[in-house]
Design a protein around this motif. Sequence first.
Motif, PDB file in Angstrom:
ATOM      1  N   LEU A  43       0.844  -1.193   0.000  1.00  0.00           N
ATOM      2  CA  LEU A  43       0.000   0.000   0.000  1.00  0.00           C
ATOM      3  C   LEU A  43       0.884   1.250   0.000  1.00  0.00           C
ATOM      4  CD1 LEU A  43      -2.982   1.014   0.245  1.00  0.00           C
ATOM      5  CD2 LEU A  43      -2.626   1.030   2.719  1.00  0.00           C
ATOM      6  N   TYR A  44       0.523   2.220  -0.851  1.00  0.00           N
ATOM      7  CA  TYR A  44       1.300   3.450  -0.990  1.00  0.00           C
ATOM      8  C   TYR A  44       0.368   4.657  -0.999  1.00  0.00           C
ATOM      9  CZ  TYR A  44       4.890   0.293  -2.912  1.00  0.00           C
ATOM     10  OH  TYR A  44       5.791  -0.729  -3.106  1.00  0.00           O
ATOM     11  N   PHE A  45       0.893   5.795  -0.512  1.00  0.00           N
ATOM     12  CA  PHE A  45       0.288   7.068  -0.844  1.00  0.00           C
ATOM     13  C   PHE A  45       0.684   7.399  -2.276  1.00  0.00           C
ATOM     14  CE2 PHE A  45       0.423   8.186   3.843  1.00  0.00           C
ATOM     15  CZ  PHE A  45      -0.951   8.163   3.991  1.00  0.00           C
ATOM     16  N   ALA A  46      -0.215   8.001  -3.014  1.00  0.00           N
ATOM     17  CA  ALA A  46       0.062   8.353  -4.410  1.00  0.00           C
ATOM     18  C   ALA A  46      -0.397   9.782  -4.671  1.00  0.00           C
ATOM     19  CB  ALA A  46      -0.642   7.383  -5.352  1.00  0.00           C
ATOM     20  N   ASP A  47       0.189  10.396  -5.721  1.00  0.00           N
ATOM     21  CA  ASP A  47      -0.203  11.757  -6.084  1.00  0.00           C
ATOM     22  C   ASP A  47      -1.440  11.722  -6.973  1.00  0.00           C
ATOM     23  OD1 ASP A  47       0.660  11.015  -8.621  1.00  0.00           O
ATOM     24  OD2 ASP A  47       2.521  12.148  -8.503  1.00  0.00           O
ATOM     25  N   GLU A  48      -1.789  12.895  -7.540  1.00  0.00           N
ATOM     26  CA  GLU A  48      -3.018  12.976  -8.347  1.00  0.00           C
ATOM     27  C   GLU A  48      -2.937  12.130  -9.609  1.00  0.00           C
ATOM     28  OE1 GLU A  48      -0.323  16.445  -9.373  1.00  0.00           O
ATOM     29  OE2 GLU A  48      -1.063  15.452  -7.562  1.00  0.00           O
ATOM     30  N   ASN A  49      -1.721  11.769 -10.015  1.00  0.00           N
ATOM     31  CA  ASN A  49      -1.548  10.931 -11.203  1.00  0.00           C
ATOM     32  C   ASN A  49      -1.385   9.455 -10.868  1.00  0.00           C
ATOM     33  OD1 ASN A  49      -1.525  13.224 -12.972  1.00  0.00           O
ATOM     34  ND2 ASN A  49       0.595  13.616 -12.333  1.00  0.00           N
ATOM     35  N   GLY A  50      -1.474   9.135  -9.598  1.00  0.00           N
ATOM     36  CA  GLY A  50      -1.331   7.738  -9.191  1.00  0.00           C
ATOM     37  C   GLY A  50       0.105   7.301  -8.992  1.00  0.00           C
ATOM     38  N   GLU A  51       1.056   8.248  -9.045  1.00  0.00           N
ATOM     39  CA  GLU A  51       2.462   7.901  -8.837  1.00  0.00           C
ATOM     40  C   GLU A  51       2.734   7.733  -7.336  1.00  0.00           C
ATOM     41  OE1 GLU A  51       4.672   7.239 -11.190  1.00  0.00           O
ATOM     42  OE2 GLU A  51       3.102   7.574 -12.700  1.00  0.00           O
ATOM     43  N   ARG A  52       3.515   6.721  -7.011  1.00  0.00           N
ATOM     44  CA  ARG A  52       3.787   6.421  -5.612  1.00  0.00           C
ATOM     45  C   ARG A  52       4.577   7.538  -4.930  1.00  0.00           C
ATOM     46  NH1 ARG A  52       5.833   0.150  -6.543  1.00  0.00           N
ATOM     47  NH2 ARG A  52       3.810  -0.711  -7.182  1.00  0.00           N
ATOM     48  N   ILE A  53       4.196   7.844  -3.669  1.00  0.00           N
ATOM     49  CA  ILE A  53       4.897   8.855  -2.882  1.00  0.00           C
ATOM     50  C   ILE A  53       5.574   8.206  -1.675  1.00  0.00           C
ATOM     51  CG2 ILE A  53       4.670  10.951  -1.499  1.00  0.00           C
ATOM     52  CD1 ILE A  53       2.281  11.717  -3.181  1.00  0.00           C
ATOM     53  N   HIS A  54       4.754   7.601  -0.800  1.00  0.00           N
ATOM     54  CA  HIS A  54       5.278   7.001   0.413  1.00  0.00           C
ATOM     55  C   HIS A  54       4.668   5.613   0.612  1.00  0.00           C
ATOM     56  CE1 HIS A  54       7.509  10.401   1.922  1.00  0.00           C
ATOM     57  NE2 HIS A  54       6.452  11.192   1.843  1.00  0.00           N
ATOM     58  N   PHE A  55       5.475   4.732   1.116  1.00  0.00           N
ATOM     59  CA  PHE A  55       5.031   3.391   1.499  1.00  0.00           C
ATOM     60  C   PHE A  55       4.329   3.465   2.846  1.00  0.00           C
ATOM     61  CE2 PHE A  55       6.194  -0.370   4.063  1.00  0.00           C
ATOM     62  CZ  PHE A  55       5.530  -1.357   3.355  1.00  0.00           C
ATOM     63  N   LEU A  56       3.275   2.684   3.019  1.00  0.00           N
ATOM     64  CA  LEU A  56       2.605   2.561   4.313  1.00  0.00           C
ATOM     65  C   LEU A  56       2.918   1.191   4.899  1.00  0.00           C
ATOM     66  CD1 LEU A  56       0.493   4.416   2.438  1.00  0.00           C
ATOM     67  CD2 LEU A  56      -0.783   4.349   4.588  1.00  0.00           C
ATOM     68  N   ASP A  57       3.304   1.169   6.167  1.00  0.00           N
ATOM     69  CA  ASP A  57       3.497  -0.102   6.838  1.00  0.00           C
ATOM     70  C   ASP A  57       2.127  -0.752   7.011  1.00  0.00           C
ATOM     71  OD1 ASP A  57       4.788  -2.181   8.047  1.00  0.00           O
ATOM     72  OD2 ASP A  57       5.207  -1.143   9.923  1.00  0.00           O
ATOM     73  N   GLU A  58       2.089  -2.067   6.866  1.00  0.00           N
ATOM     74  CA  GLU A  58       0.786  -2.736   6.949  1.00  0.00           C
ATOM     75  C   GLU A  58       0.922  -4.133   7.530  1.00  0.00           C
ATOM     76  OE1 GLU A  58      -0.332  -5.553   5.180  1.00  0.00           O
ATOM     77  OE2 GLU A  58       1.533  -5.844   4.096  1.00  0.00           O
ATOM     78  N   ARG A  59      -0.202  -4.642   7.991  1.00  0.00           N
ATOM     79  CA  ARG A  59      -0.300  -6.024   8.437  1.00  0.00           C
ATOM     80  C   ARG A  59      -1.683  -6.526   8.055  1.00  0.00           C
ATOM     81  NH1 ARG A  59       0.048  -8.286  14.660  1.00  0.00           N
ATOM     82  NH2 ARG A  59       0.043 -10.522  14.158  1.00  0.00           N
ATOM     83  N   SER A  60      -1.730  -7.690   7.433  1.00  0.00           N
ATOM     84  CA  SER A  60      -2.995  -8.183   6.892  1.00  0.00           C
ATOM     85  C   SER A  60      -3.398  -9.498   7.524  1.00  0.00           C
ATOM     86  CB  SER A  60      -2.881  -8.356   5.364  1.00  0.00           C
ATOM     87  OG  SER A  60      -2.630  -7.118   4.742  1.00  0.00           O
TER      88      SER A  60
END
Length: 405
Positions: free
Chosen positions: A191-208
Amino acid sequence: MNERQSIRRALAPLHASPDTLEEVLVMIDREKAEKYGKKAGRSALRGALVAAILVAALSVTVYAVGEYTGFFDTVFGNEAIQSKDPEHVELTDEEGSVVIEYVVPGQERTPVDPEAAEELVGGETASVGQSVTVQGVTFTVENIVMDANGMGVLTYTMEDPNGFPGTEFTEDGGMLNQDPNMVGSLRSATLYFADENGERIHFLDERSFVAAGGTDTRKTVAMYFAAMGGMEEAKNLKLTFCVVKEHDPDATLAADVLAEGGVIFPLSTAVPVTPLSGPEGWSASISPVGMQIVPPEGNPYRQNYYFNDVVIHMTDGSEYVLKQSEPYMDNSIVGCYGEDFLMNDTFNRLIDPGQVESVTAVGHGSGYQDESGRPVPYKEAWIDGNTLQDGLTPLNVDLDLTFTK
């Protein structure tokens, strides 16, 4: 009991909103103020008005409380993901000697009140409904809720008509690869934060966790997450899925054997956070879904601080034990350091920040101090991030903090 009280009691089982309730009462007051018309006519009018509003209240209530009930049950309840006790593990060598031993923390799940959940986060919970098919497996993002600190949880489904070959689903919600090279074998989503164009900005730590139930060809996954970087430029979230597309034992890169597909969707409305004040420059903020602890300005600890015991104390005397060293319990699903070494913890249940009296956090910090004993911020202690300044000695402190509103 007066007429207004009677109406309030009649509407109570339907969980009518304050606006709906007020509309009923205002309409009745207006009808009573009429100076003309037969008594029977006025009674019929009042009955029709109340009946109409009751129908409206019922339809609104079913939508508001029922829309996300399954989502709330899955991510905040104790059925789809269940409690577990601490587990002592011993790893032995071929001769049977113990070479490693450790304790896996327990986790306590609690039932969720769907009406309370709707009130706390219903307005910020969003339906996504976007899908992508990767190597024959269809992934569909369903719902998401996230607070202003970038912590939250989402759900997605996985559908594979071939029955997820090479992937084993464990009782505690885990997903294991029996054969990591088998075509169709699943890999962890990212999972990533993305800009208005869908380009990755920051990774989010996750657990599923794979939710209990489902079928041989369809599973639901709850992904808890916490931000690793700033959200200032983020406009979207991007969830990427990977499935093995070919068997190649000579491949050196995972990308060589993986098929990848992603879903991009807008950030949901953030759940507000409530600020908390701590001693000596420490602060925190808390939401229904997570908590962030902020070290003092010029933090000397870098990432070298941690808390063994964190307890959220409620005004009614109850407690939410987020972390506990003895017995070893961890009800923080995702615990990570974010930007500027903020500590983020995503909850395994919903809480009401309005009912929080205080938060206690007990742990340890380590860093550096100068000859006078002054803690030295990390950026000052290290020259160019590589060389430690002369004259500094280790700083080791016990942390026993209380945060209040």
